[in-house]
Scaffold this motif. Sequence first.
Motif, PDB file in Angstrom:
ATOM      1  N   LEU A 135       5.878  -2.286   0.138  1.00 59.38           N
ATOM      2  CA  LEU A 135       4.966  -1.540  -0.731  1.00 59.38           C
ATOM      3  C   LEU A 135       4.383  -2.498  -1.764  1.00 59.38           C
ATOM      4  O   LEU A 135       5.106  -3.284  -2.364  1.00 59.38           O
ATOM      5  CB  LEU A 135       5.710  -0.411  -1.454  1.00 59.38           C
ATOM      6  CG  LEU A 135       4.935   0.312  -2.560  1.00 59.38           C
ATOM      7  CD1 LEU A 135       3.775   1.114  -1.973  1.00 59.38           C
ATOM      8  CD2 LEU A 135       5.854   1.233  -3.375  1.00 59.38           C
ATOM      9  N   GLU A 179      -7.955  -0.675   0.756  1.00 66.79           N
ATOM     10  CA  GLU A 179      -8.516   0.391   1.593  1.00 66.79           C
ATOM     11  C   GLU A 179      -8.100   0.248   3.056  1.00 66.79           C
ATOM     12  O   GLU A 179      -8.081   1.224   3.802  1.00 66.79           O
ATOM     13  CB  GLU A 179     -10.041   0.372   1.492  1.00 66.79           C
ATOM     14  CG  GLU A 179     -10.589   0.823   0.156  1.00 66.79           C
ATOM     15  CD  GLU A 179     -12.112   0.712   0.098  1.00 66.79           C
ATOM     16  OE1 GLU A 179     -12.695   0.229   1.091  1.00 66.79           O
ATOM     17  OE2 GLU A 179     -12.692   1.121  -0.925  1.00 66.79           O
ATOM     18  N   GLN A 180      -7.739  -0.977   3.449  1.00 66.68           N
ATOM     19  CA  GLN A 180      -7.411  -1.255   4.849  1.00 66.68           C
ATOM     20  C   GLN A 180      -5.913  -1.226   5.142  1.00 66.68           C
ATOM     21  O   GLN A 180      -5.511  -1.395   6.291  1.00 66.68           O
ATOM     22  CB  GLN A 180      -7.957  -2.639   5.222  1.00 66.68           C
ATOM     23  CG  GLN A 180      -9.439  -2.815   5.010  1.00 66.68           C
ATOM     24  CD  GLN A 180      -9.876  -4.261   5.152  1.00 66.68           C
ATOM     25  OE1 GLN A 180      -9.399  -4.988   6.029  1.00 66.68           O
ATOM     26  NE2 GLN A 180     -10.765  -4.706   4.286  1.00 66.68           N
ATOM     27  N   ASP A 181      -5.089  -1.029   4.109  1.00 70.53           N
ATOM     28  CA  ASP A 181      -3.636  -1.157   4.288  1.00 70.53           C
ATOM     29  C   ASP A 181      -2.923  -0.011   3.577  1.00 70.53           C
ATOM     30  O   ASP A 181      -2.957   0.079   2.344  1.00 70.53           O
ATOM     31  CB  ASP A 181      -3.175  -2.507   3.726  1.00 70.53           C
ATOM     32  CG  ASP A 181      -1.741  -2.834   4.087  1.00 70.53           C
ATOM     33  OD1 ASP A 181      -0.972  -1.915   4.437  1.00 70.53           O
ATOM     34  OD2 ASP A 181      -1.359  -4.028   3.987  1.00 70.53           O
ATOM     35  N   ASP A 182      -2.263   0.844   4.329  1.00 71.95           N
ATOM     36  CA  ASP A 182      -1.559   1.991   3.750  1.00 71.95           C
ATOM     37  C   ASP A 182      -0.379   1.569   2.875  1.00 71.95           C
ATOM     38  O   ASP A 182       0.122   2.384   2.089  1.00 71.95           O
ATOM     39  CB  ASP A 182      -1.059   2.918   4.857  1.00 71.95           C
ATOM     40  CG  ASP A 182      -2.185   3.631   5.577  1.00 71.95           C
ATOM     41  OD1 ASP A 182      -3.301   3.720   5.003  1.00 71.95           O
ATOM     42  OD2 ASP A 182      -1.975   4.090   6.713  1.00 71.95           O
ATOM     43  N   ALA A 183       0.077   0.329   3.008  1.00 73.60           N
ATOM     44  CA  ALA A 183       1.205  -0.149   2.213  1.00 73.60           C
ATOM     45  C   ALA A 183       0.770  -0.655   0.840  1.00 73.60           C
ATOM     46  O   ALA A 183       1.608  -1.089   0.048  1.00 73.60           O
ATOM     47  CB  ALA A 183       1.955  -1.260   2.960  1.00 73.60           C
ATOM     48  N   VAL A 185      -1.044   0.590  -2.607  1.00 78.72           N
ATOM     49  CA  VAL A 185      -1.439   1.792  -3.347  1.00 78.72           C
ATOM     50  C   VAL A 185      -2.112   1.371  -4.654  1.00 78.72           C
ATOM     51  O   VAL A 185      -1.583   0.534  -5.391  1.00 78.72           O
ATOM     52  CB  VAL A 185      -0.228   2.688  -3.643  1.00 78.72           C
ATOM     53  CG1 VAL A 185      -0.658   3.923  -4.422  1.00 78.72           C
ATOM     54  CG2 VAL A 185       0.465   3.094  -2.344  1.00 78.72           C
ATOM     55  N   GLN A 206       7.069   9.182  -3.721  1.00 80.63           N
ATOM     56  CA  GLN A 206       6.416   9.624  -2.496  1.00 80.63           C
ATOM     57  C   GLN A 206       6.783   8.793  -1.270  1.00 80.63           C
ATOM     58  O   GLN A 206       6.418   9.171  -0.155  1.00 80.63           O
ATOM     59  CB  GLN A 206       4.899   9.594  -2.676  1.00 80.63           C
ATOM     60  CG  GLN A 206       4.361  10.639  -3.655  1.00 80.63           C
ATOM     61  CD  GLN A 206       2.917  10.384  -4.054  1.00 80.63           C
ATOM     62  OE1 GLN A 206       2.279   9.464  -3.545  1.00 80.63           O
ATOM     63  NE2 GLN A 206       2.420  11.185  -4.979  1.00 80.63           N
ATOM     64  N   GLN A 207       7.510   7.705  -1.477  1.00 85.06           N
ATOM     65  CA  GLN A 207       7.781   6.799  -0.350  1.00 85.06           C
ATOM     66  C   GLN A 207       8.763   7.367   0.660  1.00 85.06           C
ATOM     67  O   GLN A 207       8.728   7.025   1.832  1.00 85.06           O
ATOM     68  CB  GLN A 207       8.292   5.443  -0.871  1.00 85.06           C
ATOM     69  CG  GLN A 207       7.289   4.694  -1.717  1.00 85.06           C
ATOM     70  CD  GLN A 207       5.941   4.540  -1.037  1.00 85.06           C
ATOM     71  OE1 GLN A 207       5.846   4.018   0.074  1.00 85.06           O
ATOM     72  NE2 GLN A 207       4.888   5.024  -1.707  1.00 85.06           N
TER      73      GLN A 207
END
Length: 209
Positions: A135, A179-183, A185, A206-207
């Motif tokens: 994260l 924007e390209q990586d969900d990891a 935030v 939320q993790q």
Amino acid sequence: MNNTHAKFIVIEGLEGAGKSSAIALVRDFIAQHTGATPVCTREPGGTPLAERIRDLVKVADPSDPLCDEAECLLIYAARAQLVANVIKPALANGQWVLGDRHNLSSLAYQGGGRGLMPLVSSVSEATLKGFKPDLTIYLDIDPVQGLQRAADRGALDRIEQQAVSFFERARNTYLSLAEQDDAIVIVDASQPMAKVHSDIVAVLQQQGW
């Protein structure tokens, strides 16, 4: 959070984004939820050799200005040392790791800010081989506001003295990569500190670890 499944969390952001207070918050959150204080690192730095490299990168020498390519390679040399000798061993030992910057900084600063993305991408792949944080919390702030905060703390180092346009390019790269990586935030760091911290805690909660 489960201490038997150690995670690598990184705090990122431009100068003045509030990384230090955010790191303290996340460190305490991890300790409260796992029962153990995480291993805390900073980049460049984090090992004796990497700290010496940090001095080379951070302090300007008018007689021998650090060229952009050398800056990039030095930072990756420090990062390789840190990953090999601190981060990976800690994770293998079941310890959580909390980083003050990691590879995303190089992508933003040297890749976006310096215009060296091909070199950054190549060296990143060669040194990290796909290793990345579980994260990354990116504290987003307008460069002008961030640099004013940094100046209020005291003298600016070599990188902090770069033109605002450099930091604008770095910020745009941060946002594009997030924007390209969900990891990754994004947290709005221009808000009052209490709101920034509550947003960070919400991200951690939320993790579902």
